[in-house]
Design a protein around this motif. Sequence first.
Motif, PDB file in Angstrom:
ATOM      1  N   LEU A  25      30.936   8.975 -24.449  1.00 55.55           N
ATOM      2  CA  LEU A  25      32.316   8.503 -24.596  1.00 55.55           C
ATOM      3  C   LEU A  25      33.283   9.660 -24.764  1.00 55.55           C
ATOM      4  CD1 LEU A  25      34.471   6.220 -25.197  1.00 55.55           C
ATOM      5  CD2 LEU A  25      34.013   6.718 -27.588  1.00 55.55           C
ATOM      6  N   TRP A  26      32.975  10.581 -25.680  1.00 58.41           N
ATOM      7  CA  TRP A  26      33.939  11.636 -25.988  1.00 58.41           C
ATOM      8  C   TRP A  26      34.132  12.574 -24.802  1.00 58.41           C
ATOM      9  CZ3 TRP A  26      36.708   9.951 -29.644  1.00 58.41           C
ATOM     10  CH2 TRP A  26      36.142   9.132 -30.624  1.00 58.41           C
ATOM     11  N   ASP A  27      33.118  12.699 -23.957  1.00 57.11           N
ATOM     12  CA  ASP A  27      33.292  13.452 -22.720  1.00 57.11           C
ATOM     13  C   ASP A  27      34.204  12.686 -21.768  1.00 57.11           C
ATOM     14  OD1 ASP A  27      32.368  15.723 -20.923  1.00 57.11           O
ATOM     15  OD2 ASP A  27      31.721  13.999 -19.732  1.00 57.11           O
ATOM     16  N   ARG A  28      34.004  11.397 -21.654  1.00 53.35           N
ATOM     17  CA  ARG A  28      34.820  10.558 -20.766  1.00 53.35           C
ATOM     18  C   ARG A  28      36.293  10.566 -21.190  1.00 53.35           C
ATOM     19  NH1 ARG A  28      34.808   5.224 -18.305  1.00 53.35           N
ATOM     20  NH2 ARG A  28      37.014   4.627 -18.233  1.00 53.35           N
ATOM     21  N   LEU A  29      36.554  10.659 -22.486  1.00 52.34           N
ATOM     22  CA  LEU A  29      37.938  10.583 -22.966  1.00 52.34           C
ATOM     23  C   LEU A  29      38.773  11.788 -22.573  1.00 52.34           C
ATOM     24  CD1 LEU A  29      37.688   8.893 -26.481  1.00 52.34           C
ATOM     25  CD2 LEU A  29      38.352   7.890 -24.292  1.00 52.34           C
ATOM     26  N   THR A  30      38.135  12.881 -22.149  1.00 52.70           N
ATOM     27  CA  THR A  30      38.945  13.982 -21.621  1.00 52.70           C
ATOM     28  C   THR A  30      39.703  13.523 -20.380  1.00 52.70           C
ATOM     29  OG1 THR A  30      37.098  14.820 -20.279  1.00 52.70           O
ATOM     30  CG2 THR A  30      37.353  15.718 -22.497  1.00 52.70           C
TER      31      THR A  30
END
Length: 821
Positions: free
Chosen positions: A85-90
């Motif tokens: 998720l936190w990678d996708r939020l970039t």
Amino acid sequence: MPRCAAALCAVIIAVNVLSCGPGEPRAGTVQDEAMRAGVKPEQLVLPTPDYFHDMDDNVPRPTLSQREIEGRNMWMVWTGGDDRLWDRLTIDSLGTFDLLKTISSHPPTDAYKTAYGRHNRWRYLGLVNEPCFKEATGPDPNRFGLWLDMRDAACPPDPFADASRYPGIKVGARGTTVPVGSYYGEPTGIVGLRLFPNPDFDEKARARWNSERFYNDPTYYFDRTLVRPYRVGMSCAFCHVGPNPIRPPANPEEPKWENLSANVGAQYFWWDRVFNWRGEGNEASFFYQALHVSRPGTLDTSLVSTDSINNPRTMNAVYYLLPRMMEARKWGKESIDGGERRNRQFNDFVPASDPLSQFFVWPGTVWTPRVLKDGSDSVGGLGALNRVYLNIGLFSEEWLLHFRAVIGGKPISPIPIETAEKNSVYWRATELRTADMARFFLASTDPHHLRDAPDGGQYLTDSQPALLRGKEVFSDRCARCHSSKLPDLPAGLDLENANGPDYLAKWNQYWNWTKTDAFKTEMRKTVMRDDFLEGNFLSSELRVPVTLLGINACSPLATNAIRGNIWDNFSSQSYKQLPSVGSIKVRHPVTGAEYDYPLADGGRGYIRPASLVSLWSTAPFLQNNTVGHFEWSPAVDARMRSFQDSVEQMLWPEKRDKDALFANENGPGVGVIDRITVDSYLDVSEGYIPDYLRPFVNVGRRLFPFVTGNSYSVKIGPFPKGMPIGLITNMDLLGSELSAAEREEHKKNILTLLKRAKAELKSHKDLPTLLGDLVDDMLAVSKCKDFVVNKGHYFGTSYFAEEPGLSDADKRALIAYLKTF
């Protein structure tokens, strides 16, 4: 795009389109990475060592069993695959958010203007530096040239990073261009953030990777197709570990484990800098302005699965869980049905003889504490814990299919627990361990007393008569909401079975009783007992209507847990059947005029009282940390300065900050309105605009003079300095949570906004003038029309109409007593 489209709608719709692409899978059909790798849940819950044994010191020091140790370890290092998720939020944040930069210590350059690294990470970001690390002095060739914290050679290895003991999830490029690693990842040097090899970092991505361009070239790092070598995962510790109030570090930038507590909450966390890696240097960004309403120690927990209400809340301290559970057993009875019954209960893990088995009766009755401030997580203690992992990214493969992350504009649907059970190994592994986490908190959440802090005694010099008077004031004015020890209820008042459609009537009956002499007489007897504070959670855990509290209503109006929304399976039928609390008075953000604002039913409009345990260490106050000044140092003297200022503002509300709109006014409802601090823009770099949308960029520039940019980039603005940020962030373009009749009215309001925008565009070319003329139209489609953030909780003051205000002497006596909590 026709010229008659509203300017403001064009901005929001453009961002929505830019943040997504065609071709998403259907909800309920995807599996998480662990399931696709063929891993079993039992493989992810292997025994772990007591690595954090120096943490959580208290008087007396807690002694933990192995199961409690496992619970603490889960809290500290388990991320459940949320690194995806936190990678996708970039991408979804259009490059505003990038944890791989947040954890870096690259020095500032002309192109890389960040002002932080390990040396000042605490002061600038409010993040806790993990012991046993040193600041990077150069690019690390073993970690793809990134400037990441280095493990101190004098320290033993992090045991959780041992891939031979905790073999990771072998998917994608893991095992080829990057190692498989441990399922706990590696420590980053920041407590609560763990580093994982990126399974998408294949040969093509490795050939393209350039670490110096990652830090210094916006045309390189502002690219939705860039694949980073690592993903950063987040554990619960990130938002909940902080300096131990009674064992503060000598240097908060270099704490030792014995200086840290797992339960106090991230009270110093600057969300507008953490979620926005460029920090204050990005002040002219609209994203920064939307995040800047979060004071230190607060964040909007619905930021990702947005409910279109900008609603920062404090990160909860976890104190006195055992007394809190006993309070839940008294008045926390809730009914659950349908998907709500898929939540695991303590009974699934403990024998009938265990005290934890008393909080559930089959098939659908639970007794539950209310962890979230709006009291919505009402399906049992384990359900509350498990939901948190979904909210920080566990099974994001499925979760993100039920809404549009960060920006919204898509109807929200519930994520079913049944789907997580079927398709997520990470979910099932989490369910196996959260009972141990609860046991850890049952064993380790006693108060931190000022008397046990270094030099704490110098703040406890009030006379015995003053303390006695403080107890009397507390019993008369505060205990009814802020004590778990109360007199027996009078005949005819049944709060155990009150939750549901009749709750407000029962609450009003309770509130009226607390104003009687009979209640006050018995309450004084209780408060005067020597053991009153022992085992007292210092909250009743009852849902209090916002009409009484008078606080900003955006938190009680949160919609993520109402029927049919994202957390439908994690809120009870009792919550969903709560009646409307009625109407509140709000102030127009431009004219200051007061008007009535009716509040919806179905769970909204209530908030549970904050616990006053260790109150001396938890300032500033209110649900959003808006009352009192913030001190960045965790030292005792700094905490006490913040406490004194904050508690005085609570009891003398005329001392609170207020908007220039109220310069000549005092009284209930007056206070601060969060406004845009500088003219700000929404920047969408060329790298975030898909090829299929690029032909429309120049069309947008021709139609809308406030849309500019270079090449295929887009720059929208300015959003003018002084405009209330909530006017924009709280707009509800869909109205999907309204009743059928309300939805029709909402559609009319949207059409009015469009027509008015068309008319304004004919006479105005600039966005500030356009927005200024559309204030009332934006208010008509707002999900939260309450803009004053530091108002309310006027009990004991002249602002509270139901009872006379306390004298100054009584207020000072009360403060003297509160310091002893």
